[in-house]
Design a protein around this motif. Structure first.
Motif, short mmCIF file in Angstrom:
data_model
loop_
_atom_site.label_atom_id
_atom_site.label_comp_id
_atom_site.label_asym_id
_atom_site.label_seq_id
_atom_site.Cartn_x
_atom_site.Cartn_y
_atom_site.Cartn_z
N LEU A 264 48.33 38.12 28.83
CA LEU A 264 48.45 38.81 30.12
C LEU A 264 49.57 39.85 30.09
O LEU A 264 49.43 40.94 30.66
N ARG A 268 49.00 43.74 30.95
CA ARG A 268 49.76 44.30 32.07
C ARG A 268 50.69 45.42 31.59
O ARG A 268 50.83 46.46 32.24
N SER A 304 35.48 39.71 30.98
CA SER A 304 36.44 39.33 32.02
C SER A 304 37.83 39.90 31.74
O SER A 304 38.51 40.38 32.66
N LEU A 305 38.23 39.88 30.47
CA LEU A 305 39.54 40.43 30.11
C LEU A 305 39.58 41.93 30.33
O LEU A 305 40.58 42.47 30.83
N GLU A 308 39.77 42.68 34.08
CA GLU A 308 41.11 42.41 34.60
C GLU A 308 42.08 43.52 34.20
O GLU A 308 42.87 44.01 35.03
N SER A 344 34.85 35.22 37.39
CA SER A 344 36.19 34.84 36.95
C SER A 344 37.18 34.95 38.10
O SER A 344 37.24 35.97 38.81
N HIS A 346 40.34 35.16 37.78
CA HIS A 346 41.38 36.12 37.42
C HIS A 346 40.96 37.54 37.78
O HIS A 346 41.78 38.35 38.24
N VAL A 347 39.68 37.85 37.59
CA VAL A 347 39.17 39.18 37.96
C VAL A 347 39.22 39.36 39.47
O VAL A 347 39.62 40.42 39.97
N ARG A 348 38.84 38.32 40.20
CA ARG A 348 38.86 38.42 41.66
C ARG A 348 40.29 38.59 42.19
O ARG A 348 40.54 39.35 43.12
N SER A 349 41.22 37.89 41.57
CA SER A 349 42.63 38.02 41.99
C SER A 349 43.17 39.42 41.70
O SER A 349 43.86 40.02 42.53
N ALA A 350 42.82 39.95 40.51
CA ALA A 350 43.25 41.32 40.15
C ALA A 350 42.62 42.35 41.09
O ALA A 350 43.25 43.33 41.47
#
Length: 369
Positions: A264, A268, A304-305, A308, A344, A346-350
């Motif tokens: 991550l 980032r 997914s990565l 994100e 995912s 993580h995708v929804r959070s991003a």
């Protein structure tokens, strides 16, 4: 005569029998007395255990010093240290128009390197890093560049500061642990990037390139504050030396890290780097090097990565460019909305973070569109 002889022998026998009985009773009585007598055993006295009083005192002194250290690092003490660093930052701001002499710049930089960057509190370290960045980039440090670069490069190698530069400041409280050295190195990278602004475009082009490469490598540091400070330095360096000609290669490398980084922090950091390079090289680089097209493709059809990482880049580009990024929001909006339904988390959070920042930067006209 015979009768007298017999009586005598009987008397003798009686006497001997009585004496034998008396002897036996005497022996028994003696034995009884012996058994009734108290038995005394000879027991050797145990040696008393002795303690070294110095060792005992040393143990208590150690605990006392630990308590003292805990008391010194209280909330009140941390607030005081941050207040001192804020004064330093306020002194070197361009709006103050205060010019510091060479000796003062040396003392401030050495003080922040020795104590601020190695502080136990993370908040104090972040404040000290930003203060050192501002001091290194100030006009007062332009004349001290010959002193600053060797000092910062030496601190980057061994994580220590030459005590002679601290003047009359006490050096006994200067943190000297491995953790303190590592914290210094993180802050020094940012200070090097800030001081490189004072380098000459033509004669110091190689040094500018080396400093920029060092900053790009530091973007993978798992600290949001460090990545943000590094990105600020990179955006300023993009206008120096040969950096404009390196824009395409830097964006290619950073895009790969942003979309395909293993951790991550790398993804980032790649997003921070993309926003910094675009900010420094100009908004035209978005279209020239197909940055928006790559982000849209990754956000729509990537893994997914990749999704994100693309959302990270969109978020940071919007935050750094502001209204200049608004025309590209219309193109990216369908992909952003689609990310809210991704499988995912993580995708929804991003997507949630990205869309929130993008919408906050839109103008009234952009909201209508």
């Amino acid at each position: 005569t015979k009768m007298s002889t017999l009586s005598l022998t009987k008397k003798k026998k009686k006497a001997t029998g009585t004496s034998a009985i008396t002897a036996l009773t005497t022996i028994k009585k003696k034995s009884k007395r012996k058994t009734n007598e108290p038995i005394t055993l000879k027991v050797s006295k145990k040696k008393e255990r002795t303690f070294d009083q110095n060792i005992l005192n040393a143990q208590f002194e150690t605990n006392k010093s630990t308590d003292d250290k805990a008391e010194k690092d209280s909330e009140e003490k941390r607030a005081i240290r941050q207040g001192v660093i804020r004064v330093v930052v306020a002194t070197v701001r361009h709006s103050r128009e205060i010019t510091l002499d060479l000796s003062t710049v040396k003392l401030l930089v050495s003080f922040l390197l020795a104590f601020g960057l190695a502080d136990l509190s993370e908040n104090v370290r972040v404040s000290a890093t930003n203060a050192l960045r501002d001091v290194s980039a100030s006009k007062s440090s332009e004349k001290a560049i010959d002193f600053l670069l060797p000092l910062l490069e030496e601190a980057l190698k061994n994580g220590k500061v030459e005590k002679s530069y601290l003047g009359n400041l006490p050096t006994d409280k200067n943190p000297d642990s491995t953790e303190a050295s590592d914290n210094r190195k993180e802050g020094v990278v940012i200070a090097l990037g800030a001081s490189a602004i004072h380098l000459n475009n033509e004669t110091d082009a190689d040094k500018i390139d080396d400093t920029c490469d060092m900053l790009i490598s530091a973007l993978s540091t798992p600290s949001e504050s460090v990545q943000s400070s590094v990105a600020l330095c990179v955006s300023k360096l993009m206008k120096k030396g040969r950096m404009q000609s390196r824009t395409e290669s830097l964006l290619t490398k950073l895009m790969n890290e942003c979309l395909r980084g293993k951790t991550l922090a790398i993804r980032r950091g790649g997003a921070y780097g993309i926003s910094a390079v675009v900010k420094g090289s100009g908004i035209a680089s978005l279209k020239k090097f197909d940055v928006v097209t790559q982000l849209e493709e990754a956000c729509s059809n990537g893994s997914s990565l990749e999704k994100e990482g693309a959302l990270f880049a969109i978020e940071l580009l919007s935050g750094r460019l502001g209204l200049l990024f608004e025309p590209y929001v219309i193109v990216l909006l369908p992909s952003l909305l689609q990310s809210f339904g991704d499988t995912s988390i993580h995708v929804r959070s991003a997507a949630n973070s990205s869309v929130g920042l993008v919408m906050s930067k839109l103008s009234g006209h952009g909201v209508k569109l």
